[in-house]
Design an enzyme around this catalytic site. Structure first.
Site, PDB file in Angstrom:
ATOM      1  N   CYS A   1       0.812  -1.222   0.000  1.00  0.00           N
ATOM      2  CA  CYS A   1       0.000   0.000   0.000  1.00  0.00           C
ATOM      3  C   CYS A   1       0.845   1.271   0.000  1.00  0.00           C
ATOM      4  CB  CYS A   1      -0.943   0.007   1.187  1.00  0.00           C
ATOM      5  SG  CYS A   1      -1.940  -1.480   1.282  1.00  0.00           S
TER       6      CYS A   1
ATOM      7  N   HIS B   1      -3.425   6.934   3.348  1.00  0.00           N
ATOM      8  CA  HIS B   1      -3.833   5.707   2.663  1.00  0.00           C
ATOM      9  C   HIS B   1      -5.197   5.277   3.214  1.00  0.00           C
ATOM     10  CE1 HIS B   1      -4.139   1.731   1.182  1.00  0.00           C
ATOM     11  NE2 HIS B   1      -3.817   1.147   2.309  1.00  0.00           N
TER      12      HIS B   1
ATOM     13  N   ASN C   1     -10.230  -0.395   0.486  1.00  0.00           N
ATOM     14  CA  ASN C   1      -8.766  -0.286   0.441  1.00  0.00           C
ATOM     15  C   ASN C   1      -8.277  -0.737  -0.943  1.00  0.00           C
ATOM     16  OD1 ASN C   1      -6.022  -0.551   0.696  1.00  0.00           O
ATOM     17  ND2 ASN C   1      -6.084  -1.702   2.628  1.00  0.00           N
TER      18      ASN C   1
HETATM   19  O1  UT7 Z   1      -3.507  -1.499   3.708  1.00  0.00           O
HETATM   20  C1  UT7 Z   1      -2.994  -2.347   4.683  1.00  0.00           C
HETATM   21  C2  UT7 Z   1      -3.947  -3.475   4.876  1.00  0.00           C
HETATM   22  N1  UT7 Z   1      -4.473  -3.733   6.124  1.00  0.00           N
HETATM   23  C3  UT7 Z   1      -5.066  -2.895   6.988  1.00  0.00           C
HETATM   24  O2  UT7 Z   1      -5.014  -1.725   6.902  1.00  0.00           O
HETATM   25  C4  UT7 Z   1      -5.825  -3.521   8.102  1.00  0.00           C
HETATM   26  C5  UT7 Z   1      -5.567  -2.916   9.449  1.00  0.00           C
HETATM   27  N2  UT7 Z   1      -6.501  -3.511  10.400  1.00  0.00           N
HETATM   28  C6  UT7 Z   1      -7.805  -3.193  10.410  1.00  0.00           C
HETATM   29  O3  UT7 Z   1      -8.266  -2.351   9.657  1.00  0.00           O
HETATM   30  C7  UT7 Z   1      -8.683  -3.878  11.439  1.00  0.00           C
HETATM   31  O4  UT7 Z   1      -7.856  -4.607  12.322  1.00  0.00           O
HETATM   32  C8  UT7 Z   1      -9.730  -4.820  10.795  1.00  0.00           C
HETATM   33  C9  UT7 Z   1     -10.794  -4.004  10.086  1.00  0.00           C
HETATM   34  C10 UT7 Z   1      -9.070  -5.775   9.851  1.00  0.00           C
HETATM   35  C11 UT7 Z   1     -10.432  -5.611  11.897  1.00  0.00           C
HETATM   36  O5  UT7 Z   1     -11.024  -4.733  12.837  1.00  0.00           O
HETATM   37  P1  UT7 Z   1     -10.789  -4.948  14.398  1.00  0.00           P
HETATM   38  O6  UT7 Z   1     -11.540  -3.907  15.102  1.00  0.00           O
HETATM   39  O7  UT7 Z   1      -9.303  -5.008  14.628  1.00  0.00           O
HETATM   40  O8  UT7 Z   1     -11.494  -6.340  14.649  1.00  0.00           O
HETATM   41  P2  UT7 Z   1     -10.858  -7.712  15.126  1.00  0.00           P
HETATM   42  O9  UT7 Z   1     -10.008  -8.330  14.093  1.00  0.00           O
HETATM   43  O10 UT7 Z   1     -10.262  -7.509  16.488  1.00  0.00           O
HETATM   44  O11 UT7 Z   1     -12.162  -8.578  15.272  1.00  0.00           O
HETATM   45  C12 UT7 Z   1     -13.215  -8.225  16.205  1.00  0.00           C
HETATM   46  C13 UT7 Z   1     -14.356  -9.185  16.004  1.00  0.00           C
HETATM   47  C14 UT7 Z   1     -13.927 -10.642  15.957  1.00  0.00           C
HETATM   48  O12 UT7 Z   1     -14.913 -11.428  16.599  1.00  0.00           O
HETATM   49  P3  UT7 Z   1     -14.680 -11.954  18.113  1.00  0.00           P
HETATM   50  O13 UT7 Z   1     -13.423 -12.772  18.045  1.00  0.00           O
HETATM   51  O14 UT7 Z   1     -14.522 -10.705  18.932  1.00  0.00           O
HETATM   52  O15 UT7 Z   1     -15.915 -12.731  18.377  1.00  0.00           O
HETATM   53  C15 UT7 Z   1     -13.945 -10.965  14.487  1.00  0.00           C
HETATM   54  O16 UT7 Z   1     -14.173 -12.327  14.231  1.00  0.00           O
HETATM   55  O17 UT7 Z   1     -15.001  -8.911  14.757  1.00  0.00           O
HETATM   56  C16 UT7 Z   1     -15.107 -10.127  14.013  1.00  0.00           C
HETATM   57  N3  UT7 Z   1     -15.057  -9.814  12.594  1.00  0.00           N
HETATM   58  C17 UT7 Z   1     -16.146  -9.551  11.861  1.00  0.00           C
HETATM   59  N4  UT7 Z   1     -17.456  -9.523  12.177  1.00  0.00           N
HETATM   60  C18 UT7 Z   1     -18.317  -9.219  11.200  1.00  0.00           C
HETATM   61  C19 UT7 Z   1     -13.966  -9.714  11.802  1.00  0.00           C
HETATM   62  N5  UT7 Z   1     -14.331  -9.391  10.548  1.00  0.00           N
HETATM   63  C20 UT7 Z   1     -15.679  -9.292  10.559  1.00  0.00           C
HETATM   64  C21 UT7 Z   1     -16.652  -8.984   9.586  1.00  0.00           C
HETATM   65  N6  UT7 Z   1     -17.948  -8.963   9.947  1.00  0.00           N
HETATM   66  N7  UT7 Z   1     -16.322  -8.707   8.300  1.00  0.00           N
END
Ligand code: UT7
Length: 330
Positions: A112, A257, A287
């Site tokens: 990115c 970004h 993204n």
């Molecule tokens: O360009 C570089 C590429 N990458 C990035 O920029 C990504 C950087 N990271 C992020 O943007 C965030 O970490 C994410 C958007 C990927 C995830 O958000 P988060 O607030 O860090 O959520 P998490 O991974 O801690 O997950 C929280 C909960 C989990 O459930 P439990 O374990 O708490 O029951 C996930 O399973 O949200 C769940 N979850 C979802 N629920 C509904 C993860 N993805 C989804 C989804 N829909 N799409």
């Protein structure tokens, strides 16, 4: 003579995938995606489209605005981690498509952060050898939707396809400052496992086993990437501003970004940028990796929201890890 941005161009495919569409594909909700990422919809390439096709349209649009043709270009740099092929490079394919026979061409892989890395490289090329390299086409293009597991809600909701092009060149009539005022670029290869495409390269060539193990999809440690992204973009932005002797309030636009609205908000808040200064299109684009900043720049230019002399702070981070910031004078 100064080195200026002569024109920008961008392209996103027609097909739009909404959060409602995703609700039918994986266990997710519009509410989760909007509140956790800021994304409402994203664009998806048509089956027959590849990255070089998107890049070509963005390049043609930029050339047209600059009043140039492919023949006027001395180099083409394409930042992408979703090339058409491992080789030939996507830049070679763009060269063919736009008839830029005089340009030497190569791809750059910085995920990115690709556009910022490529802008720095293109600028340095002209600065070092202006008698040979006068006009450089820099493109950030990505089709991450080809690399995500559409059954994995952790990643499939995040990405979109697109391309952004920037033409850099010597402006003989301009004795003002170069477009690049200051930059600050970084890499930390020790964090290489946080964001990667595990198979398909020389480490793990494609086999039935790598396919069965889903090793050809984007793997991401979301929370760790998030933390590093905020810290990296804030530190780099501060460093670039300090090098330039410019305060954030003197910047017209901040373009981070577009990976997650929460990352953008955290970065903006720490930098002390106002909501009016920060440009976002993540709600419509998701993204788009190396394409995101180029698309934002082109949208601002098209909307007439950039005036000559405006300072624009762009900052990005991505797999590698790579990150950086650049203060631009429009
Ligand atoms: O360009 C570089 C590429 N990458 C990035 O920029 C990504 C950087 N990271 C992020 O943007 C965030 O970490 C994410 C958007 C990927 C995830 O958000 P988060 O607030 O860090 O959520 P998490 O991974 O801690 O997950 C929280 C909960 C989990 O459930 P439990 O374990 O708490 O029951 C996930 O399973 O949200 C769940 N979850 C979802 N629920 C509904 C993860 N993805 C989804 C989804 N829909 N799409």
């Amino acid at each position: 003579m100064s080195i200026r941005i002569l024109a920008t161009g961008s392209y996103v495919p027609e097909r739009i995938l909404s959060n409602a569409d995703l609700e039918k594909m994986v266990d997710t909700s519009d509410e989760w995606i909007r509140t956790r990422t800021g994304i409402q919809s994203r664009h998806l390439g048509a089956p027959e489209q590849a990255s070089s096709d998107l890049a070509t349209i963005a390049a043609e649009r930029a050339l047209q605005k600059a009043g140039l043709t492919g023949k006027d270009l001395d180099a083409i740099l394409v930042a992408t981690i979703t090339p058409d092929h491992a080789f030939p490079s996507t830049a070679c394919l763009v060269q063919k498509n736009i008839g830029a026979a005089g340009a030497f061409c190569f791809d750059m892989a910085a995920a990115c952060s690709g556009l910022i890395y490529a802008l720095q490289t293109g600028y340095s090329l002209i600065k070092a050898t202006p008698s040979i390299y006068r006009r450089v086409l820099v493109i950030g293009v990505e089709m991450p939707t080809r690399m995500v597991d559409w059954t994995n809600r952790n990643t499939c909701v995040l990405f979109g396809d697109g391309a952004g092009a920037v033409i850099l060149g010597l402006d003989e009539a301009d004795n003002g400052p170069d477009f690049l005022v200051a930059s600050d670029l970084h890499t930390d290869g020790t964090l290489c496992d946080l964001l990667k495409l595990p198979a398909g390269g020389s480490r793990a060539p494609a086999t039935a086993e790598t396919v069965a193990n889903k090793m050809h999809y984007i793997h991401m440690e979301g929370r760790e990437v998030f933390k590093n992204a905020v810290a990296g973009m804030v530190n780099s932005s501060r460093a670039a501003l300090e090098r330039a002797g410019v305060k954030v309030e003197d910047v017209r636009w901040v373009i981070p970004h577009q990976a997650n609205i929460r990352i953008i908000d955290a970065v903006s808040q720490r930098l002390g940028a106002t909501a009016e200064q920060v440009y976002t299109n993540i709600d419509r684009m998701g993204n788009t990796s190396a394409a995101s900043i180029g698309i934002c720049l082109d949208e601002l230019a098209e909307a007439g929201k950039l005036s000559s002399g405006d300072r624009v702070l762009i900052t990005a981070f991505g797999g590698g890890l790579t990150w950086g910031a650049m203060l631009i004078c429009w």
